[in-house]
Motif scaffolding. Structure first.
Motif: not given
Lengths: 317, 317
Positions: A56-60, A89-90, A92-93, A151, A222-224, B44, B46, B101, B137
């Motif tokens: 799982v990967a997210t960025s801000d 965010d991670v 929330a997955m 991650l 589910l969501i943050d 939220d 990937a 990302l 983002d």
């Protein structure tokens, strides 16, 4: 100070998590890699375990003056918060966070000590969930810039998406709502904010256990909550092709939020609570508060009526 | 234009890779997810496959005016290059890139078309290696900012680190050296650069096959040449506790580089060639060029003598 000297200095702040375990007196008790980071800072890239076979990967991207103010928050809190919002965010997955990568833009005049405290904050927030800063990049920039990538590992489970809500589901939240927004409301008018609100603004405390707990409970989505409850439930409604009706009387409106509490709870982000949908028969533990239900249709209503509230637009505000 | 409208517009540019396969006439031939991205932009976080059970992860922070100039490079080339330099870091671990990302900071006056072309470039560079933009983002910023994170998969192999070089190893490079630096040398003096150099500066072409090839050949260390050959070999030497001696006569100094070719080859970054060390008995294919060897000691020498060259310091330049 050269790039390499600067990087060496801030990388040292990560070593407690990355390379050592300390005993209660703060002494180095053992050298051990963190659970998930096989190769940390210093090579072309990091290597992080992904035992579930997916990551799982997210960025801000956080920019001084827009996403944080150095006169409202110290470096330690900026670090805690930057880590928290990505770890959330991670979570929330439905995943467990494993590592962060940090892109750090540093103005020429930045004191190394300021940067060290920032990295202390990043490290300590990661410690709450067993993650670690695994790598990143440091460059000169006209203002402080933080690019945070988080991650996480699903341990083989399916991710909890925004698109799984079904009519009949219960909508529930876990975590504080409206606290950070109430603090910003006061600060931006030049007024003092009570400590409980100020703390919430400076250092959110996402209930990190919520993701795996929601997965265990059979959550359908589910969501943050980062853009505001109404707007974020709207994301679930849109992705799932359903409508969500909020029961106004069930909203957790803390007395500390003052006269505008209801608005802060419905539209304020940045506390990083989690909102989920669960099959009707789910026995929700006390950590979750039911605040509405999913019905056929589209959009979000409050007590069955349109709400007329607007949420956070990162471009306009 | 709101944040959501802007994001919708640029996300559409990714759809060729993320959701569709097109036939030779550009028509949508089939809807299919890319190989590695299970959940792409819009939730939220990937979800990216990591079949080897570990994920390689790297990130760079790129700031307009420092890492690229809008008057020297168009948006498409900025996108290609930003993707390339991060994909190259994944490859330098011996891994196959799977996803990017993108944190995108956008000045208010930026034309949506400029941003679309940037994302076209990101997408097309990813297509070269079978990766895709999986999320990110978008925020308002005072200048264009790109925070790029690249993920990759080792397919169960050990990563190729900087620390594995051993005395007796052969040092070899694959890819162009000095081309991008030669272009910047001319441009920064206000002079025209030949097309071959200009292209190299605007759009590096890392030989992406080099990572898995080096792993197959039994490389003991591998690095992406981004700070300059001497400096990057110095990173291998320091991490491995060895010295590297470059054979000056073996350096690939292209005629197009002009009178300062040797300096550009030794100190120029940004072409994203790969430099590796291999056991002495390795039968190197023609794609790799042997340029020196590993000896006991420390630092980098040229024909056995100290070089006196300085490399790239992102803080000072």
């Amino acid at each position: 100070m050269s790039e390499f000297e600067f990087i060496t200095r801030i990388t040292k702040r990560l070593s407690r998590t990355a390379n050592e375990r300390r005993d209660a007196r703060g002494e180095v008790a053992e050298k051990a890699p963190p659970d998930f980071v096989d190769i940390g800072p210093g090579d072309d890239a990091a290597v992080v375990r992904a035992p579930g076979g997916r990551v799982v990967a997210t960025s801000d991207l956080l920019i001084e003056g827009r996403h944080f103010r150095r006169d409202w928050s110290g470096p330690y809190d900026v670090g805690r918060k930057a880590a928290a919002q990505n770890l959330a965010d991670v979570v929330a997955m439905g995943a467990r966070p494993t590592a962060l990568l940090i892109g750090f833009g540093v103005p020429l005049e930045t004191e190394p000590e300021w940067a060290e405290r920032l990295y202390d904050g990043l490290r300590d927030e990661c410690d709450l969930v067993g993650a670690a800063v695994a790598g990143g990049d440091v460059v000169r920039a006209p203002m402080v810039i933080l690019a945070v990538t988080a991650l996480g590992d699903l341990a083989g489970r399916a991710p909890l998406l925004r698109s799984g809500a079904r009519p009949g589901d219960v909508v529930a939240v876990r975590g504080r709502l409206g606290f950070a927004a109430a603090a910003v409301g006061l600060l931006s008018r030049g007024r003092d904010a009570p400590a409980v609100l100020l703390d919430a603004h400076r250092r959110p405390r996402p209930p990190y256990a919520a993701g795996e707990e929601a997965a265990r409970l059979g959550a359908t989505a589910l969501i943050d909550v980062s853009d505001g409850l109404v707007q974020d439930l709207g994301h679930i409604a849109a992705a799932s092709g359903v409508s969500i009706d909020i029961d106004a009387a069930a909203l957790p409106i803390a007395a500390e939020l003052g006269a505008e509490g209801r608005t802060f709870v419905l539209t304020g982000g940045d506390d990083h609570a989690f909102a989920g949908t669960f099959p009707r028969e789910t026995a929700l533990p006390q950590t979750w508060r039911a605040i509405g239900h999913v019905v056929a249709g589209e959009g979000v209503t409050i007590d069955g009526r349109p709400h007329g509230l607007t949420g956070w637009d990162h471009f306009r505000q």
